[in-house]
Scaffold this active site. Structure first.
Site, mmCIF file in Angstrom:
data_model
loop_
_atom_site.group_PDB
_atom_site.id
_atom_site.type_symbol
_atom_site.label_atom_id
_atom_site.label_comp_id
_atom_site.label_asym_id
_atom_site.label_seq_id
_atom_site.Cartn_x
_atom_site.Cartn_y
_atom_site.Cartn_z
ATOM 1 N N ARG A 102 0.742 -1.167 -0.043
ATOM 2 C CA ARG A 102 -0.067 -0.102 0.106
ATOM 3 C C ARG A 102 0.979 1.350 -0.063
ATOM 4 O O ARG A 102 1.723 1.324 0.946
ATOM 5 C CB ARG A 102 -0.719 -0.190 1.275
ATOM 6 C CG ARG A 102 -1.985 0.054 1.260
ATOM 7 C CD ARG A 102 -2.959 0.010 2.535
ATOM 8 N NE ARG A 102 -2.399 0.940 3.668
ATOM 9 C CZ ARG A 102 -3.488 1.277 4.276
ATOM 10 N NH1 ARG A 102 -4.690 1.299 4.404
ATOM 11 N NH2 ARG A 102 -2.964 1.870 5.412
ATOM 12 N N THR A 106 -1.296 7.464 -0.574
ATOM 13 C CA THR A 106 -2.599 7.277 -1.209
ATOM 14 C C THR A 106 -3.406 6.357 -0.755
ATOM 15 O O THR A 106 -4.631 6.094 -1.249
ATOM 16 C CB THR A 106 -2.457 7.248 -2.778
ATOM 17 O OG1 THR A 106 -1.690 5.960 -2.950
ATOM 18 C CG2 THR A 106 -1.456 8.062 -3.543
ATOM 19 N N ASP A 197 0.528 -1.721 12.243
ATOM 20 C CA ASP A 197 0.847 -2.302 10.872
ATOM 21 C C ASP A 197 1.318 -3.756 11.135
ATOM 22 O O ASP A 197 2.316 -4.248 11.520
ATOM 23 C CB ASP A 197 2.112 -1.411 10.355
ATOM 24 C CG ASP A 197 2.402 -1.826 8.909
ATOM 25 O OD1 ASP A 197 2.308 -0.875 7.854
ATOM 26 O OD2 ASP A 197 2.624 -3.069 8.609
ATOM 27 N N ASP A 200 4.703 -4.555 9.971
ATOM 28 C CA ASP A 200 5.947 -4.423 10.700
ATOM 29 C C ASP A 200 5.773 -5.150 12.093
ATOM 30 O O ASP A 200 6.902 -5.239 12.674
ATOM 31 C CB ASP A 200 5.693 -2.719 10.989
ATOM 32 C CG ASP A 200 6.000 -1.906 9.793
ATOM 33 O OD1 ASP A 200 6.870 -2.429 8.976
ATOM 34 O OD2 ASP A 200 5.688 -0.875 9.876
HETATM 35 C C1 PRP Z 1 -1.316 -4.024 4.656
HETATM 36 C C2 PRP Z 1 -1.812 -5.477 5.001
HETATM 37 C C3 PRP Z 1 -3.003 -5.542 3.646
HETATM 38 C C4 PRP Z 1 -3.101 -4.091 3.212
HETATM 39 C C5 PRP Z 1 -4.436 -3.508 3.831
HETATM 40 O O1 PRP Z 1 -0.280 -4.315 3.917
HETATM 41 O O2 PRP Z 1 -1.248 -6.494 5.029
HETATM 42 O O3 PRP Z 1 -2.360 -5.924 2.532
HETATM 43 O O4 PRP Z 1 -2.202 -3.235 4.026
HETATM 44 O O5 PRP Z 1 -4.802 -2.275 3.602
HETATM 45 P P1 PRP Z 1 -5.926 -2.011 2.529
HETATM 46 O O6 PRP Z 1 -7.237 -2.695 2.838
HETATM 47 O O7 PRP Z 1 -6.345 -0.448 2.852
HETATM 48 O O8 PRP Z 1 -5.609 -2.141 1.220
HETATM 49 P P2 PRP Z 1 0.890 -3.449 3.525
HETATM 50 O O9 PRP Z 1 0.485 -3.054 2.226
HETATM 51 O O10 PRP Z 1 1.304 -2.440 4.394
HETATM 52 O O11 PRP Z 1 2.266 -4.236 3.149
HETATM 53 P P3 PRP Z 1 2.978 -5.296 4.245
HETATM 54 O O12 PRP Z 1 2.212 -6.464 4.272
HETATM 55 O O13 PRP Z 1 4.342 -5.438 3.512
HETATM 56 O O14 PRP Z 1 3.199 -4.210 5.574
HETATM 57 N N1 URA Z 2 -2.267 -2.148 7.182
HETATM 58 C C1 URA Z 2 -2.216 -2.723 8.632
HETATM 59 O O1 URA Z 2 -1.537 -3.444 8.673
HETATM 60 N N2 URA Z 2 -3.070 -2.029 9.287
HETATM 61 C C2 URA Z 2 -3.969 -1.186 9.125
HETATM 62 O O2 URA Z 2 -4.690 -0.668 10.235
HETATM 63 C C3 URA Z 2 -4.221 -0.774 7.805
HETATM 64 C C4 URA Z 2 -3.560 -1.288 6.864
#
Ligand code: PRP
Ligand code: URA
Length: 207
Positions: A102, A106, A197, A200
């Site tokens: 993400r 945005t 997150d 993280d």
């Molecule tokens: C997080 C999570 C989802 C997404 C959810 O991943 O694991 O994939 O955000 O958000 P959304 O519903 O608004 O799309 P992220 O993109 O942060 O990547 P990561 O798994 O590498 O932390």
């Molecule tokens: N991705 C996450 O890991 N946590 C949130 O709350 C939103 C997006």
């Protein structure tokens, strides 16, 4: 349809994830555990196949899950512990991969890598712990539908009501099994109360 778990063990585990004292190793193991439980809920009527096995009292005809008909697809990176957990229950299930991120400004997701086996005639269990805006899940489903799976089931840990609604509107044929739907999406598109997150927290990249 979406089904939020009513299992108190699942709720207990979700609350362990929320606790900031739950460090990365325990965080990943807790995600694994939750995923195994909600996968069992989602697969309760899954296709089975007859097998003849040798038991301590001789041969026996049994019904086993038809793992050939199943493909596990985590959305990396936070979906990785979900895959690890479910593979402990179904070690011979096929797996495919989507790597999405993400954009912090945005909140739009971008696909960086995909490696998906043949999905024709098969059911996908799509694995992502978080459904915030729903954008990543919608994009992931869009991509997988291009590969003609028989069915897609989404397994998730935490969602916002807004995100779940958006996914259902975009993909009413996809069933969602989720551990917990929280109160709301905040102004930064994070789930509240949420757990922060997930990627993280799982991989110790908080600072
Ligand atoms: C997080 C999570 C989802 C997404 C959810 O991943 O694991 O994939 O955000 O958000 P959304 O519903 O608004 O799309 P992220 O993109 O942060 O990547 P990561 O798994 O590498 O932390
Ligand atoms: N991705 C996450 O890991 N946590 C949130 O709350 C939103 C997006």
């Amino acid at each position: 349809m979406y089904k939020e778990s009513s299992n108190v063990v699942v709720k207990h585990l979700v609350n362990r994830l929320r606790d900031v004292r739950t460090a990365s190793n325990e965080f990943r193991m807790t995600i694994e555990e939750i995923s195994r439980i909600i996968a069992a809920e989602a697969l309760c009527d899954f296709e089975t196949v007859s097998q003849n096995i040798n038991t301590w009292q001789g041969s026996l005809d049994v019904q086993m899950i038809e793992v050939q008909k199943l493909v596990l697809v985590p959305i990396l990176r936070a979906g990785e512990p979900m895959l690890t957990g479910i593979l402990k229950t179904l070690p011979y299930a096929r797996s495919g991969f989507l790597a999405m991120k993400r954009d912090e400004e945005t909140s739009l997701s971008k696909l960086f890598y995909e490696n998906i086996p043949n999905l024709e005639g098969r059911t996908v269990l799509l694995l992502d712990p978080m459904v915030a805006t729903g954008g990543s899940l919608i994009d992931g489903i869009d991509f997988l539908k291009g590969k003609n799976p028989k069915r897609i089931i989404s397994l998730n840990v935490l969602g916002s009501p807004e995100g779940i609604k958006k996914v259902q509107e975009a993909h009413p044929d996809v069933d969602i099994y989720i551990a917990q739907i929280d109160e709301r999406l905040d102004e930064n598109n994070y789930i509240r109360p949420g757990l922060g997150d997930a990627g993280d927290r799982a991989f110790n990249t908080n600072d």
